[in-house]
Design a protein around this motif. Structure first.
Motif, PDB file in Angstrom:
ATOM      1  N   ALA A  40      99.978  28.132  44.051  1.00  0.00           N
ATOM      2  CA  ALA A  40      98.878  28.337  45.103  1.00  0.00           C
ATOM      3  C   ALA A  40      99.262  28.019  46.409  1.00  0.00           C
ATOM      4  CB  ALA A  40      97.759  27.451  44.610  1.00  0.00           C
ATOM      5  N   ILE A  41     100.026  26.876  46.874  1.00  0.00           N
ATOM      6  CA  ILE A  41     100.142  26.669  48.393  1.00  0.00           C
ATOM      7  C   ILE A  41     101.257  27.606  48.775  1.00  0.00           C
ATOM      8  CG2 ILE A  41     101.611  24.998  49.590  1.00  0.00           C
ATOM      9  CD1 ILE A  41     100.392  22.703  48.064  1.00  0.00           C
ATOM     10  N   GLU A  42     102.366  27.962  47.751  1.00  0.00           N
ATOM     11  CA  GLU A  42     103.322  28.967  48.262  1.00  0.00           C
ATOM     12  C   GLU A  42     102.710  30.340  48.456  1.00  0.00           C
ATOM     13  OE1 GLU A  42     106.764  29.076  45.640  1.00  0.00           O
ATOM     14  OE2 GLU A  42     107.188  26.804  45.895  1.00  0.00           O
ATOM     15  N   GLU A  43     101.714  30.851  47.737  1.00  0.00           N
ATOM     16  CA  GLU A  43     101.283  31.934  47.618  1.00  0.00           C
ATOM     17  C   GLU A  43     100.267  31.985  48.855  1.00  0.00           C
ATOM     18  OE1 GLU A  43      97.571  34.328  45.581  1.00  0.00           O
ATOM     19  OE2 GLU A  43      99.276  33.503  44.290  1.00  0.00           O
ATOM     20  N   GLN A  44      99.589  30.983  49.557  1.00  0.00           N
ATOM     21  CA  GLN A  44      98.630  30.882  50.376  1.00  0.00           C
ATOM     22  C   GLN A  44      99.704  31.012  51.918  1.00  0.00           C
ATOM     23  OE1 GLN A  44      95.373  30.921  50.754  1.00  0.00           O
ATOM     24  NE2 GLN A  44      95.640  30.961  52.873  1.00  0.00           N
ATOM     25  N   ASP A  68     101.545  40.244  64.705  1.00  0.00           N
ATOM     26  CA  ASP A  68     102.599  40.343  65.790  1.00  0.00           C
ATOM     27  C   ASP A  68     102.993  41.777  65.941  1.00  0.00           C
ATOM     28  OD1 ASP A  68     102.733  37.660  66.103  1.00  0.00           O
ATOM     29  OD2 ASP A  68     104.218  37.369  64.816  1.00  0.00           O
ATOM     30  N   ASP A  69     103.013  42.550  64.827  1.00  0.00           N
ATOM     31  CA  ASP A  69     103.328  43.960  65.064  1.00  0.00           C
ATOM     32  C   ASP A  69     102.109  44.534  66.025  1.00  0.00           C
ATOM     33  OD1 ASP A  69     105.465  43.571  63.348  1.00  0.00           O
ATOM     34  OD2 ASP A  69     104.619  44.328  61.506  1.00  0.00           O
ATOM     35  N   GLY A  70     100.889  44.352  65.526  1.00  0.00           N
ATOM     36  CA  GLY A  70      99.846  44.977  66.393  1.00  0.00           C
ATOM     37  C   GLY A  70      99.967  44.492  67.643  1.00  0.00           C
ATOM     38  N   GLU A  71     100.401  43.507  68.261  1.00  0.00           N
ATOM     39  CA  GLU A  71     100.380  43.025  69.620  1.00  0.00           C
ATOM     40  C   GLU A  71     101.558  43.932  70.146  1.00  0.00           C
ATOM     41  OE1 GLU A  71     101.027  38.752  69.648  1.00  0.00           O
ATOM     42  OE2 GLU A  71      98.674  38.347  69.001  1.00  0.00           O
ATOM     43  N   GLU A  72     102.615  44.150  69.646  1.00  0.00           N
ATOM     44  CA  GLU A  72     103.619  44.834  70.232  1.00  0.00           C
ATOM     45  C   GLU A  72     103.065  46.241  70.506  1.00  0.00           C
ATOM     46  OE1 GLU A  72     107.117  44.468  67.542  1.00  0.00           O
ATOM     47  OE2 GLU A  72     107.057  42.089  67.897  1.00  0.00           O
ATOM     48  N   ASN A  73     102.649  46.944  69.725  1.00  0.00           N
ATOM     49  CA  ASN A  73     102.108  48.185  69.859  1.00  0.00           C
ATOM     50  C   ASN A  73     101.266  48.376  70.915  1.00  0.00           C
ATOM     51  OD1 ASN A  73     103.762  49.106  67.671  1.00  0.00           O
ATOM     52  ND2 ASN A  73     102.094  48.875  66.247  1.00  0.00           N
ATOM     53  N   ASP A  74     100.477  47.045  71.394  1.00  0.00           N
ATOM     54  CA  ASP A  74      99.555  47.399  72.614  1.00  0.00           C
ATOM     55  C   ASP A  74     100.206  47.257  73.769  1.00  0.00           C
ATOM     56  OD1 ASP A  74      97.320  47.584  70.616  1.00  0.00           O
ATOM     57  OD2 ASP A  74      97.047  45.237  70.710  1.00  0.00           O
ATOM     58  N   GLN A  75     101.358  46.764  73.904  1.00  0.00           N
ATOM     59  CA  GLN A  75     101.969  46.567  74.961  1.00  0.00           C
ATOM     60  C   GLN A  75     102.569  47.685  75.578  1.00  0.00           C
ATOM     61  OE1 GLN A  75     104.493  43.257  74.466  1.00  0.00           O
ATOM     62  NE2 GLN A  75     102.838  41.825  74.428  1.00  0.00           N
ATOM     63  N   ASP A 130      99.949  37.680  57.211  1.00  0.00           N
ATOM     64  CA  ASP A 130      99.162  37.918  58.360  1.00  0.00           C
ATOM     65  C   ASP A 130      99.637  37.628  59.761  1.00  0.00           C
ATOM     66  OD1 ASP A 130      97.222  38.546  56.062  1.00  0.00           O
ATOM     67  OD2 ASP A 130      96.525  36.376  56.240  1.00  0.00           O
ATOM     68  N   ASP A 131     100.397  36.729  60.088  1.00  0.00           N
ATOM     69  CA  ASP A 131     100.897  36.519  61.308  1.00  0.00           C
ATOM     70  C   ASP A 131     101.891  37.759  61.636  1.00  0.00           C
ATOM     71  OD1 ASP A 131      99.508  34.240  61.439  1.00  0.00           O
ATOM     72  OD2 ASP A 131     100.981  32.799  60.735  1.00  0.00           O
ATOM     73  N   ASP A 132     102.677  38.092  60.800  1.00  0.00           N
ATOM     74  CA  ASP A 132     103.548  39.211  60.813  1.00  0.00           C
ATOM     75  C   ASP A 132     102.746  40.660  61.301  1.00  0.00           C
ATOM     76  OD1 ASP A 132     105.495  37.573  60.337  1.00  0.00           O
ATOM     77  OD2 ASP A 132     105.856  38.231  58.399  1.00  0.00           O
TER      78      ASP A 132
END
Length: 165
Positions: free
Chosen positions: A142-146, A158-165, A153-155
Protein backbone atom coordinates in the motif's frame (compact mmCIF):
# COMPACT_ATOMS: atom_id res chain seq x y z
CA UNK A 1 -21.25 -18.35 11.26
CA UNK A 2 -22.57 -15.93 13.83
CA UNK A 3 -20.44 -14.43 16.58
CA UNK A 4 -21.20 -13.00 19.97
CA UNK A 5 -19.19 -10.40 21.82
CA UNK A 6 -17.48 -11.07 25.10
CA UNK A 7 -15.92 -7.88 26.50
CA UNK A 8 -12.99 -9.70 28.15
CA UNK A 9 -12.36 -12.26 25.44
CA UNK A 10 -13.23 -10.42 22.21
CA UNK A 11 -15.32 -12.10 19.57
CA UNK A 12 -16.28 -15.71 20.11
CA UNK A 13 -18.16 -18.03 17.82
CA UNK A 14 -21.47 -19.72 18.49
CA UNK A 15 -19.55 -23.00 18.42
CA UNK A 16 -17.54 -21.82 21.42
CA UNK A 17 -20.75 -20.90 23.21
CA UNK A 18 -22.31 -24.27 22.36
CA UNK A 19 -19.21 -26.11 23.61
CA UNK A 20 -19.37 -24.15 26.83
CA UNK A 21 -23.06 -24.95 27.27
CA UNK A 22 -22.38 -28.65 26.67
CA UNK A 23 -19.60 -28.61 29.27
CA UNK A 24 -21.79 -26.92 31.85
CA UNK A 25 -25.27 -28.37 31.49
CA UNK A 26 -26.62 -26.15 34.28
CA UNK A 27 -26.29 -23.05 32.11
CA UNK A 28 -29.53 -21.79 30.63
CA UNK A 29 -30.50 -19.32 27.91
CA UNK A 30 -30.42 -16.41 30.38
CA UNK A 31 -26.61 -16.45 30.42
CA UNK A 32 -26.42 -16.01 26.64
CA UNK A 33 -28.83 -13.08 26.70
CA UNK A 34 -26.88 -11.50 29.59
CA UNK A 35 -23.75 -11.77 27.47
CA UNK A 36 -25.51 -10.00 24.59
CA UNK A 37 -26.86 -7.36 26.94
CA UNK A 38 -23.44 -6.69 28.43
CA UNK A 39 -22.07 -5.80 25.00
CA UNK A 40 -25.03 -3.53 24.34
CA UNK A 41 -24.62 -1.94 27.74
CA UNK A 42 -20.90 -1.37 27.27
CA UNK A 43 -21.49 0.00 23.77
CA UNK A 44 -24.14 2.36 25.13
CA UNK A 45 -21.81 3.50 27.89
CA UNK A 46 -19.01 4.13 25.36
CA UNK A 47 -21.36 6.30 23.28
CA UNK A 48 -22.51 8.19 26.38
CA UNK A 49 -18.91 8.71 27.52
CA UNK A 50 -17.79 9.94 24.10
CA UNK A 51 -20.67 12.44 23.97
CA UNK A 52 -20.58 13.59 27.58
CA UNK A 53 -20.97 17.26 26.64
CA UNK A 54 -24.33 16.54 25.04
CA UNK A 55 -25.41 14.23 27.86
CA UNK A 56 -24.59 16.89 30.47
CA UNK A 57 -27.31 19.09 28.94
CA UNK A 58 -29.91 16.48 29.93
CA UNK A 59 -32.25 17.73 32.68
CA UNK A 60 -33.41 14.92 35.01
CA UNK A 61 -36.66 16.68 35.93
CA UNK A 62 -37.59 19.10 33.13
CA UNK A 63 -39.68 22.11 34.18
CA UNK A 64 -40.10 23.79 30.81
CA UNK A 65 -41.02 22.67 27.32
CA UNK A 66 -37.54 23.66 26.16
CA UNK A 67 -35.91 21.39 28.75
CA UNK A 68 -38.29 18.59 27.85
CA UNK A 69 -37.51 19.00 24.13
CA UNK A 70 -33.77 19.09 24.83
CA UNK A 71 -34.07 15.81 26.75
CA UNK A 72 -35.99 14.17 23.91
CA UNK A 73 -33.46 15.37 21.34
CA UNK A 74 -30.59 14.11 23.50
CA UNK A 75 -32.19 10.68 23.93
CA UNK A 76 -32.96 10.35 20.21
CA UNK A 77 -29.45 11.43 19.28
CA UNK A 78 -27.86 8.93 21.67
CA UNK A 79 -30.12 6.13 20.42
CA UNK A 80 -29.05 6.86 16.84
CA UNK A 81 -25.38 6.89 17.87
CA UNK A 82 -25.72 3.51 19.63
CA UNK A 83 -27.55 2.05 16.64
CA UNK A 84 -24.81 3.28 14.30
CA UNK A 85 -22.04 1.83 16.48
CA UNK A 86 -23.91 -1.47 16.79
CA UNK A 87 -24.27 -1.69 13.03
CA UNK A 88 -20.56 -0.93 12.58
CA UNK A 89 -19.75 -3.70 15.03
CA UNK A 90 -21.98 -6.09 13.11
CA UNK A 91 -20.33 -5.16 9.80
CA UNK A 92 -16.92 -5.73 11.34
CA UNK A 93 -18.03 -9.11 12.65
CA UNK A 94 -19.28 -10.08 9.19
CA UNK A 95 -15.89 -9.28 7.71
CA UNK A 96 -14.26 -11.71 10.13
CA UNK A 97 -16.73 -14.45 9.29
CA UNK A 98 -16.48 -13.99 5.50
CA UNK A 99 -12.78 -13.33 4.87
CA UNK A 100 -10.67 -16.50 4.41
CA UNK A 101 -7.50 -14.90 5.80
CA UNK A 102 -9.29 -13.67 8.90
CA UNK A 103 -11.03 -17.03 9.34
CA UNK A 104 -7.61 -18.67 9.20
CA UNK A 105 -6.48 -16.46 12.08
CA UNK A 106 -9.60 -17.40 14.08
CA UNK A 107 -8.82 -21.09 13.53
CA UNK A 108 -5.23 -20.52 14.66
CA UNK A 109 -6.56 -18.77 17.74
CA UNK A 110 -8.83 -21.69 18.58
CA UNK A 111 -5.89 -24.10 18.27
CA UNK A 112 -3.84 -21.94 20.63
CA UNK A 113 -6.69 -21.83 23.13
CA UNK A 114 -6.95 -25.63 23.09
CA UNK A 115 -3.21 -25.89 23.82
CA UNK A 116 -3.31 -23.48 26.79
CA UNK A 117 -6.35 -23.34 29.05
CA UNK A 118 -5.05 -20.23 30.83
CA UNK A 119 -4.71 -18.22 27.62
CA UNK A 120 -7.45 -15.70 26.86
CA UNK A 121 -8.86 -15.47 23.35
CA UNK A 122 -7.86 -11.82 23.12
CA UNK A 123 -4.25 -12.54 24.09
CA UNK A 124 -4.05 -15.43 21.65
CA UNK A 125 -5.43 -13.29 18.81
CA UNK A 126 -3.03 -10.47 19.65
CA UNK A 127 -0.12 -12.90 19.28
CA UNK A 128 -1.44 -14.26 16.01
CA UNK A 129 -2.00 -10.79 14.57
CA UNK A 130 1.45 -9.67 15.74
CA UNK A 131 3.06 -12.63 13.97
CA UNK A 132 0.98 -12.34 10.79
CA UNK A 133 3.50 -11.56 8.02
CA UNK A 134 0.74 -10.82 5.51
CA UNK A 135 -0.10 -7.57 7.36
CA UNK A 136 3.43 -6.26 6.84
CA UNK A 137 3.34 -7.26 3.18
CA UNK A 138 0.01 -5.49 2.64
CA UNK A 139 1.26 -2.33 4.35
CA UNK A 140 4.42 -2.34 2.25
CA UNK A 141 2.41 -2.79 -0.97
CA UNK A 142 0.00 0.00 0.00
CA UNK A 143 2.86 2.39 0.81
CA UNK A 144 4.66 1.60 -2.45
CA UNK A 145 1.45 2.07 -4.41
CA UNK A 146 0.77 5.40 -2.69
CA UNK A 147 4.32 6.61 -3.30
CA UNK A 148 4.12 5.55 -6.95
CA UNK A 149 0.78 7.32 -7.36
CA UNK A 150 2.24 10.47 -5.79
CA UNK A 151 5.25 10.26 -8.15
CA UNK A 152 2.92 9.84 -11.14
CA UNK A 153 0.93 12.88 -10.01
CA UNK A 154 4.14 14.91 -9.64
CA UNK A 155 5.26 13.84 -13.13
CA UNK A 156 1.91 14.92 -14.56
CA UNK A 157 2.21 18.30 -12.85
CA UNK A 158 5.74 18.80 -14.21
CA UNK A 159 4.60 18.01 -17.75
CA UNK A 160 1.80 20.53 -17.50
CA UNK A 161 4.13 23.26 -16.24
CA UNK A 162 6.59 22.70 -19.10
CA UNK A 163 3.81 23.13 -21.68
CA UNK A 164 2.69 26.42 -20.08
CA UNK A 165 6.10 28.05 -20.51
Amino acid sequence: MSNLYDKDEGYISEEDVEDSVNDEEEEDDDDESEQDESFLQSLTQEVIDSNIGIVNKYVPDPNTPAEFNQNEITKKFMVEKVRKRLLESYESQLQWSEDPELLSMVKQCKKELVKDDNLSALTAMRRIIKNEAKIGELVEEAIEEQVNNDDDDDDDDDDGEENDQ
